[in-house]
Structures are given as structure tokens and as C-alpha cells.
Enzyme design. Structure first.
Site, PDB file in Angstrom:
ATOM      1  CG  ASP A  19     -39.612  37.984  64.895  1.00 14.60           C
ATOM      2  OD1 ASP A  19     -38.748  38.841  65.154  1.00 14.60           O
ATOM      3  OD2 ASP A  19     -40.768  38.018  65.356  1.00 14.60           O
ATOM      4  NE  ARG A  23     -37.714  38.082  70.333  1.00 15.21           N
ATOM      5  CZ  ARG A  23     -38.724  37.501  69.705  1.00 15.21           C
ATOM      6  NH1 ARG A  23     -39.479  36.631  70.339  1.00 15.21           N
ATOM      7  NH2 ARG A  23     -38.993  37.805  68.454  1.00 15.21           N
ATOM      8  CB  THR A  65     -43.000  49.626  55.073  1.00 11.92           C
ATOM      9  OG1 THR A  65     -44.007  48.779  55.630  1.00 11.92           O
ATOM     10  CG2 THR A  65     -42.968  49.416  53.583  1.00 11.92           C
ATOM     11  CD  GLU A  66     -44.827  47.913  58.906  1.00 10.89           C
ATOM     12  OE1 GLU A  66     -44.067  47.029  58.433  1.00 10.89           O
ATOM     13  OE2 GLU A  66     -45.912  48.219  58.363  1.00 10.89           O
ATOM     14  CG  ASN A  67     -37.945  46.251  60.035  1.00 14.45           C
ATOM     15  OD1 ASN A  67     -37.772  45.261  59.329  1.00 14.45           O
ATOM     16  ND2 ASN A  67     -38.543  46.166  61.225  1.00 14.45           N
ATOM     17  CB  SER A 195     -45.455  41.293  61.085  1.00 12.83           C
ATOM     18  OG  SER A 195     -45.548  40.904  62.433  1.00 12.83           O
TER      19      SER A 195
HETATM   20  C1  FPP Z   1     -36.323  40.461  62.911  1.00 10.38           C
HETATM   21  O1  FPP Z   1     -35.674  40.211  64.140  1.00 10.38           O
HETATM   22  C2  FPP Z   1     -35.328  40.544  61.851  1.00 10.38           C
HETATM   23  C3  FPP Z   1     -35.122  41.619  61.064  1.00 10.38           C
HETATM   24  C4  FPP Z   1     -35.863  42.880  61.200  1.00 10.38           C
HETATM   25  C5  FPP Z   1     -34.068  41.643  60.033  1.00 10.38           C
HETATM   26  C6  FPP Z   1     -33.829  40.337  59.340  1.00 10.38           C
HETATM   27  C7  FPP Z   1     -32.497  40.386  58.765  1.00 10.38           C
HETATM   28  C8  FPP Z   1     -31.639  39.380  58.718  1.00 10.38           C
HETATM   29  C9  FPP Z   1     -31.928  38.002  59.146  1.00 10.38           C
HETATM   30  C10 FPP Z   1     -30.297  39.673  58.216  1.00 10.38           C
HETATM   31  C11 FPP Z   1     -29.953  38.890  57.011  1.00 10.38           C
HETATM   32  C12 FPP Z   1     -30.606  39.361  55.801  1.00 10.38           C
HETATM   33  C13 FPP Z   1     -29.938  39.671  54.698  1.00 10.38           C
HETATM   34  C14 FPP Z   1     -30.717  39.899  53.465  1.00 10.38           C
HETATM   35  C15 FPP Z   1     -28.498  39.791  54.653  1.00 10.38           C
HETATM   36  P1  FPP Z   1     -35.781  41.285  65.296  1.00 10.38           P
HETATM   37  O2  FPP Z   1     -34.622  42.198  65.186  1.00 10.38           O
HETATM   38  O3  FPP Z   1     -37.118  41.967  65.233  1.00 10.38           O
HETATM   39  O4  FPP Z   1     -35.686  40.365  66.566  1.00 10.38           O
HETATM   40  P2  FPP Z   1     -36.407  40.547  67.971  1.00 10.38           P
HETATM   41  O5  FPP Z   1     -37.891  40.435  67.706  1.00 10.38           O
HETATM   42  O6  FPP Z   1     -35.884  39.428  68.783  1.00 10.38           O
HETATM   43  O7  FPP Z   1     -36.014  41.892  68.480  1.00 10.38           O
END
Ligand code: FPP
Length: 240
Positions: A19, A23, A65-67, A195
Site C-alpha cells: 500500500d 501517495r 476485487t474492489e480495485n 481490506s
Molecule cells: C495500493 O496502493 C497498490 C495497488 C492497488 C497495486 C499494487 C501494485 C503494485 C505494487 C504493482 C506491482 C505489481 C505487479 C504484480 C507487477 P494505492 O494505489 O492504493 O496507494 P495509495 O493508498 O497511496 O493511493
């Protein structure tokens, strides 16, 4: 009888909620995908660290699934990042004899991504040195729903009596029944939530939370999480 309170040592299976990519990118005035790309570098680094520290299984929450409700450009960017990862890192999986697997509703993924995943999963299926499990279109509740549906179908077919349904039966109908439950769950970026990640499998896992954003999380951070895990006492319900 095996002891009820175990000193854990090195976890056999580590699960990670990666996560903080968004940010991390925002702090640099960049688009979210820039953060995801840096996040893929962290994944590479942690996979190598697993090999070096003797962690056998690594499961990462790459897409929930939420993404799917994220902006279309972010979803397609993540899918193409995944394909790039598979292309770029396949050699390293072979060199280290790491088996790639997916947990989640793989049928929801775009056909080209699915095909690439299937290809690499088949090419690495004989390996046992390490296991990289990508949680893709994954949700803990969906996984339990899918298991319940499969069990209900067996009951309906007369293959299983309802009173025979126990924890072991449910566990056998999860997506990867042969994979041991995670021992340690790491979540980066200071969020203290599960989550919808591996709801069943994390029942007895130790949790490690860090403020570090995923793109900054590298081997020294992973080593700190393992050191903290080694200090824990796992009780499985036994008294302290
Ligand atoms: C959460 O950060 C991250 C994700 C939803 C995607 C995770 C994917 C990777 C690390 C890419 C690499 C993976 C592969 C398999 C190539 P966020 O976007 O929710 O961050 P935030 O909470 O700061 O907005």
C-alpha cells in the site's frame, strides 16, 4: 505432542498488502502509475529478499476485487505493468526456481494478461524452491463465497453430507488449498486494515504494520519485519 507456544524464527509464508504507491507518486508530483512502477521494483527486491532469508512463500495483494472501480487508465496501466513484470522477470523466476501462482478470480482479467499468466504459471509449475503468489482480482469474501458455492454444488450432487462440512473441508475449497497459511502479514503505508485480504488464511498470522510507503519498502525494511516476527510468541489460543 507439539508445543502450543512456538518461537517462530523465519516465517515460511509472508503475505503483503503493498500500500502507498499513489501517495508516494503524489509526493513527487507524478501520476499514480509512476508509484505503481516503483512498487513493482519493491516487489522484485522483496522476492529476492525472500530467497536470501529463506522465506518459501510470498503472496502479494496486487489487485483487489474492489480495485476495478479505479479510473480506467489506472486499471489498464496496472494490467500492462503486470505483463511487463511477467516478461521482464520470468528469467529470474527460472533462475531461482520460483513457481508463480495466482489467487483470485483470474477469469475477470483481460484475456492477454490471463494468457501471459497461464504461460508463466505453466512454465514454472515444477519449481519448489520458492513460490510467488499474485493476488489478482482477489477478495477474501469472494474467495469464501466461491468455496461455499463449490461445497453447495457437491452437497447438491449428493457427494457430501452437510454435517461433514468442517474447517478442513472449507479450507480445501479455497483457491490454493495446498499453500500453507501465511505466518506473517505485512501492510505498508500506515493503514491498519485488512481490506478483504486472505480473511480465512490470516486467522493465526502475526501482523506487522509500517508507515513506510510500498515503493520505499526494500530489503532492510523486510529484514526489520522478519526480525520483529522472530521476537513474537505465537500462541494459537494457548495461555501466555
Ligand atoms: C495500493 O496502493 C497498490 C495497488 C492497488 C497495486 C499494487 C501494485 C503494485 C505494487 C504493482 C506491482 C505489481 C505487479 C504484480 C507487477 P494505492 O494505489 O492504493 O496507494 P495509495 O493508498 O497511496 O493511493
Amino acid at each position: 505432542m507439539s508445543p502450543k507456544v512456538l518461537s517462530p524464527g523465519v516465517p515460511r509464508h509472508v503475505a503483503i498488502i503493498m500500500d502507498g504507491n499513489g501517495r508516494w507518486a503524489r509526493q513527487r508530483g507524478k501520476p499514480r502509475l509512476y508509484g505503481h512502477r516503483a512498487g513493482a521494483e519493491s516487489l522484485r527486491a522483496v522476492l529476492r529478499a525472500c530467497r536470501d532469508h529463506g522465506v518459501e512463500f510470498l503472496t502479494v495483494y496486487a489487485f483487489s476485487t474492489e480495485n476495478w472501480v479505479r479510473p480506467r487508465t489506472e486499471v489498464s496501466g496496472l494490467m500492462s505493468l503486470l505483463r511487463t513484470f511477467l516478461k521482464k522477470d520470468e528469467r529470474e523466476l527460472h533462475d531461482n526456481q520460483v513457481r508463480l501462482r495466482v489467487t483470485g478470480r483470474i477469469q475477470d482479467l483481460p484475456p492477454a494478461v490471463r494468457a501471459e499468466l497461464q504461460r508463466v504459471m505453466e512454465a514454472t509449475q515444477a519449481y519448489t524452491q520458492g513460490h510467488l503468489i499474485l493476488a489478482l482480482s482477489y477478495g477474501g469474501r469472494s474467495e469464501i463465497v466461491d468455496a461455499v458455492r463449490a461445497i453447495a454444488a457437491r452437497v447438491q450432487a449428493g457427494e457430501l453430507a452437510p454435517e461433514k462440512i468442517d474447517e478442513a473441508v472449507i479450507a480445501r475449497h479455497l483457491y490454493l488449498p495446498d499453500v500453507p497459511d501465511p505466518d506473517l502479514m505485512i501492510r505498508t503505508s500506515g493503514e491498519l486494515r485488512l481490506s478483504n485480504f486472505l480473511l480465512w488464511e490470516l486467522s493465526y498470522a502475526e501482523f506487522y504494520f509500517t508507515e513506510t510507503l510500498w515503493p520505499d519498502f526494500r530489503e532492510p525494511d523486510f529484514a526489520r519485519a522478519l526480525a520483529e516476527y522472530a521476537r513474537r510468541r505465537r500462541r494459537y489460543g494457548a495461555p501466555s
